[in-house]
Design a protein around this motif. Structure first.
Motif, PDB file in Angstrom:
ATOM      1  N   GLU A 131     -37.488   3.590 -14.072  1.00 20.15           N
ATOM      2  CA  GLU A 131     -37.740   4.876 -13.873  1.00 20.15           C
ATOM      3  C   GLU A 131     -36.905   5.601 -15.311  1.00 20.15           C
ATOM      4  N   PHE A 132     -35.866   5.029 -15.630  1.00 18.43           N
ATOM      5  CA  PHE A 132     -35.183   5.527 -16.757  1.00 18.43           C
ATOM      6  C   PHE A 132     -35.777   4.951 -18.155  1.00 18.43           C
TER       7      PHE A 132
ATOM      8  N   LEU B  48     -31.842  14.329 -14.550  1.00 17.67           N
ATOM      9  CA  LEU B  48     -30.487  13.914 -14.665  1.00 17.67           C
ATOM     10  C   LEU B  48     -29.506  15.028 -15.057  1.00 17.67           C
TER      11      LEU B  48
ATOM     12  N   ARG C 287     -30.207   4.353 -20.212  1.00 22.52           N
ATOM     13  CA  ARG C 287     -31.601   4.655 -20.273  1.00 22.52           C
ATOM     14  C   ARG C 287     -32.785   3.585 -20.868  1.00 22.52           C
TER      15      ARG C 287
ATOM     16  N   GLN D  20     -37.300  12.460 -15.945  1.00 20.44           N
ATOM     17  CA  GLN D  20     -36.188  11.763 -15.415  1.00 20.44           C
ATOM     18  C   GLN D  20     -35.085  12.279 -16.325  1.00 20.44           C
TER      19      GLN D  20
ATOM     20  N   THR E 248     -25.876   3.060 -11.955  1.00 19.57           N
ATOM     21  CA  THR E 248     -25.011   3.447 -13.082  1.00 19.57           C
ATOM     22  C   THR E 248     -25.267   3.073 -14.617  1.00 19.57           C
TER      23      THR E 248
ATOM     24  N   LEU F 265     -19.099   0.193 -12.303  1.00 19.91           N
ATOM     25  CA  LEU F 265     -20.038   1.083 -12.545  1.00 19.91           C
ATOM     26  C   LEU F 265     -20.053   1.240 -14.197  1.00 19.91           C
ATOM     27  N   VAL F 266     -21.194   2.172 -14.871  1.00 18.67           N
ATOM     28  CA  VAL F 266     -20.826   2.396 -16.066  1.00 18.67           C
ATOM     29  C   VAL F 266     -21.079   3.784 -16.194  1.00 18.67           C
ATOM     30  N   GLU F 267     -20.071   4.557 -17.030  1.00 22.01           N
ATOM     31  CA  GLU F 267     -19.817   5.928 -16.793  1.00 22.01           C
ATOM     32  C   GLU F 267     -20.922   6.489 -17.882  1.00 22.01           C
ATOM     33  N   PRO F 268     -21.231   7.638 -18.081  1.00 21.94           N
ATOM     34  CA  PRO F 268     -22.204   8.352 -19.020  1.00 21.94           C
ATOM     35  C   PRO F 268     -21.856   7.977 -20.438  1.00 21.94           C
TER      36      PRO F 268
ATOM     37  N   THR G 205     -16.018   1.637 -15.048  1.00 24.47           N
ATOM     38  CA  THR G 205     -15.012   2.144 -13.779  1.00 24.47           C
ATOM     39  C   THR G 205     -15.315   1.046 -12.688  1.00 24.47           C
TER      40      THR G 205
ATOM     41  N   GLU H   5     -28.567   5.113 -15.775  1.00 22.78           N
ATOM     42  CA  GLU H   5     -28.327   6.464 -16.358  1.00 22.78           C
ATOM     43  C   GLU H   5     -27.678   6.390 -17.987  1.00 22.78           C
TER      44      GLU H   5
ATOM     45  N   LYS I 261     -16.889  10.223 -13.515  1.00 17.62           N
ATOM     46  CA  LYS I 261     -18.005  10.831 -13.301  1.00 17.62           C
ATOM     47  C   LYS I 261     -19.008  10.087 -12.539  1.00 17.62           C
ATOM     48  N   ALA I 262     -19.306   8.765 -12.636  1.00 17.03           N
ATOM     49  CA  ALA I 262     -20.237   7.886 -11.907  1.00 17.03           C
ATOM     50  C   ALA I 262     -19.754   7.723 -10.650  1.00 17.03           C
TER      51      ALA I 262
ATOM     52  N   LYS J 229     -20.396  11.083  -8.848  1.00 19.05           N
ATOM     53  CA  LYS J 229     -21.734  11.290  -8.499  1.00 19.05           C
ATOM     54  C   LYS J 229     -22.202  10.373  -7.189  1.00 19.05           C
ATOM     55  N   ARG J 230     -22.026   9.120  -7.436  1.00 15.19           N
ATOM     56  CA  ARG J 230     -22.523   8.124  -6.485  1.00 15.19           C
ATOM     57  C   ARG J 230     -22.180   9.037  -4.697  1.00 15.19           C
TER      58      ARG J 230
END
Lengths: 196, 281
Positions: free
Chosen positions: A145-146, B9, A121, B5, A115, A87-90, A95, A118, B36-37, B40-41
Motif C-alpha cells: 500500500e505504501f 498517514l 514507503r 496513503q 512500521t 519497530l522502525v520509527e519515522p 525501537t 511507513e 512514536k511508532a 501509534k500502534r
C-alpha cells in the motif's frame, strides 16, 4: 517496472525453516550487496541469537542484533532480539518493545513490516519466507500500500508453506520466487550494469 | 502532490500528536517523548476497537470520559512482565550484588515502572531468602494508578505459575516456589508477608521528581519506550536518587552507552546491564 537503486532497506520475515532459508539467500547474495536487511526470525524467548554467528560466517552482510535507537546502515543486516518486538520509527531508528505477542509471536513480523512500511514507503522491499503461521501477511499488504515491493518465497519450495501461502492470499504480491530467485532479484538491484 | 496513503498517514500522525497533547494538558500524563511508532500502534489498536470514524474523535472522548482515559492509559502502559524475568539477571543479583548489601545498616530499593509488580515480588522473595528482607524498604512505582492497585494485590493467574516457577528455579531460588503463594481457584495470591516492606505508589518518571535516596534502582524495559531526551531525563532522576556506589539495573536491551550520564557510572556486570554510580566523581 522496477526502478533500480532506489531501495533503502529489505525487511524479511521467517519462521519454521527460516534458518536454512536465510542461509541460502545469504549464500547467493553478491559480496558487493549493501542494502541493509532487517530480519524477524521467530525464535524461542530464551535462546541465544545463534543465527547471527551462522549468517556472519557466510561473509556477506555484516549481521548483528538490532539495538534500540540504532539507525540501519548499508552493508549491515539486523536481527530482532528474542522476546522483543522490533519497530522502525519515522526517523528510521529502531525501537524494541516488550508488548504483547502479535500472531502469537514476539518478535512479530507484522510489527516490523507495518512500521517499516511507513518509515521507508516506496524505498522498501518486504519478503515473507517459510513458516507455519500467518505472521507477516498484514505487514506485507501494508508495504504494498505504501509503494514498496512485495516478495514471497514460492510455497512449492518452502520448507513450511503456510506463511507464504497466507501472505499470497492477503497481500498483493509482486514476485513469488525461490530462495535463489530472491537473492538474484536483490543482486540485480545493486548491479552497476543496471543503474540508470 | 502526496498520494492518498501518505496524506492519510500525515493526518493520522497529527491526530495522534494532538491526542497526546490533550492527555498532557488535561491530566498531566506526558507521552510526547515516547517512541512514536509504539504509541501509534497502541492508539490505533484502541481506535480500531472503538468504532469511531476518525482518530481525532478520541481527543474529545479522552477529554470528557474518564473511563476512556483509563483505557488509554492501560493501552500505553507496559503490562507485559513476569516473575524473575530474565532469570540470569536475578541469579547475578543474588550471587554478586546482594552479598554486598549485608554490610549496609538499611537497604532501600526503587522499582521504577513496576507495572503489575511481578518483578517487585521476585525481589522481595530473593531478599528474604538471602536474609536481607527485614532491613529492606522497597518503593514500587508506576504512573498508572490502576496497575499499581493490581500490583498491590499480588494476585496472578494460576496459568502463569509454571513459567514463574521455572524462572524462579533458574534464578537460583532456594525454596519451593509454591511456598510463596496460595491458590484461589483460577488465581494465586502471593503471601502478605512479602508485602510488609513494600510501598506501592504512583510516580510518573516523566513528570515527577526524585522522592528518596535509594541503594539500588531497578528500571527494566521502561527506557526502551522513551526517546533519547526523555531517557536522559529519567536516568538523571536515578543519578539524583543513588548515592555514590549505588546500583542501577536496566533491561537486557537497555544500556547507558549513549546517555549524557554515562560518565557517572561504571558498568559493573556488562551482560546483565548492572551499573554502579562512580565513587568520588
Amino acid at each position: 517496472m522496477i526502478v533500480k537503486n532506489r531501495y533503502e532497506a529489505v525487511v524479511i520475515g521467517s519462521s519454521a525453516g527460516g534458518l536454512n532459508a536465510l542461509k541460502t539467500i545469504f549464500k547467493c547474495l553478491d559480496r558487493s550487496f549493501r542494502i541493509p536487511f532487517i530480519i524477524v526470525q521467530h525464535i524461542s524467548p530464551d535462546s541465544e541469537n545463534y543465527l547471527i554467528q551462522i549468517l556472519n560466517d557466510l561473509n556477506r552482510l555484516n549481521v548483528k542484533e538490532a539495538d534500540e535507537k540504532e539507525v540501519p546502515r548499508r552493508g549491515m543486516a539486523y536481527l530482532a532480539p528474542p522476546n522483543y518486538h522490533l519497530l522502525v520509527e519515522p526517523d528510521r531508528s529502531f525501537t524494541l518493545t516488550v508488548d504483547e505477542r502479535v500472531n502469537y509471536a514476539r518478535p512479530s513480523i507484522d510489527v516490523l513490516f507495518e512500521t517499516a512500511a511507513e518509515a521507508y514507503r516506496d524505498a522498501l522491499i518486504g519478503i515473507v519466507l517459510t513458516g507455519a503461521n500467518n505472521d507477516g501477511s498484514k505487514g506485507l499488504k501494508k508495504i504494498k500500500e505504501f509503494g514498496g515491493v512485495t516478495i514471497v518465497q514460492d510455497p512449492e519450495n518452502a520448507e513450511v508453506d503456510s506463511m507464504p501461502k497466507a501472505a499470497i492470499r492477503t497481500a498483493k504480491v509482486d514476485h513469488i520466487l525461490t530462495l535463489e530467485g530472491i537473492a538474484a532479484f536483490l543482486n540485480d538491484l545493486e548491479n552497476p550494469m543496471n543503474q540508470p | 502532490m502526496k498520494n492518498n496513503q501518505e496524506d492519510q498517514l500525515e493526518t493520522q500522525d497529527i491526530e495522534i500528536a494532538l491526542l497526546m497533547e490533550a492527555l498532557y494538558q488535561k491530566y498531566g500524563y506526558d507521552f510526547r517523548n515516547y517512541s512514536k511508532a509504539h504509541i501509534k500502534r497502541r492508539i490505533l489498536n484502541r481506535f480500531n476497537l472503538s468504532g469511531m470514524q476518525h482518530v481525532s474523535e478520541m481527543i474529545h472522548e479522552s477529554l470528557v470520559n474518564h473511563k476512556f482515559v483509563d483505557q488509554i492509559l492501560m493501552d500505553l502502559s507496559i503490562t507485559v512482565t513476569e516473575m524473575y524475568r530474565d532469570p540470569g539477571f536475578y541469579r547475578t543479583l543474588r550471587e554478586q550484588i546482594l552479598p554486598t548489601f549485608h554490610s549496609l545498616p538499611y537497604i532501600k530499593i526503587w522499582h521504577a515502572g513496576c507495572a503489575s509488580g511481578e518483578e517487585v515480588y521476585s525481589m522481595a522473595i530473593m531478599l528474604r531468602e538471602e536474609g536481607l528482607y527485614q532491613k529492606t524498604q522497597i518503593y514500587a512505582t508506576d504512573f498508572n494508578p490502576v496497575i499499581i492497585r493490581q500490583a498491590k494485590e499480588g494476585i496472578y493467574s494460576i496459568n502463569r505459575m509454571k513459567e514463574f516457577t521455572a524462572n524462579y528455579i533458574k534464578s537460583g531460588g532456594k525454596a519451593a516456589f509454591s511456598d510463596y503463594y496460595t491458590a484461589q481457584g483460577e488465581t494465586v495470591k502471593l503471601l502478605d508477608t512479602l508485602k510488609k516492606n513494600i510501598v506501592f505508589a504512583t510516580h510518573n518518571l516523566v513528570t515527577d521528581s526524585v522522592f528518596a535516596e535509594v541503594n539500588m534502582v531497578v528500571c527494566r524495559n521502561v527506557l526502551i519506550y522513551f526517546d533519547r531526551t526523555l531517557q536522559d531525563k529519567v536516568i538523571g532522576l536515578f543519578v539524583e536518587s543513588l548515592p555514590e556506589g549505588g546500583i542501577l539495573c536496566l533491561g537486557s536491551k537497555e544500556n547507558l552507552q549513549f546517555s549524557i550520564h554515562a560518565p557517572l557510572f561504571n558498568p559493573l556486570i556488562v551482560n546483565e546491564k548492572i551499573y554502579q554510580k562512580k565513587i568520588h566523581f
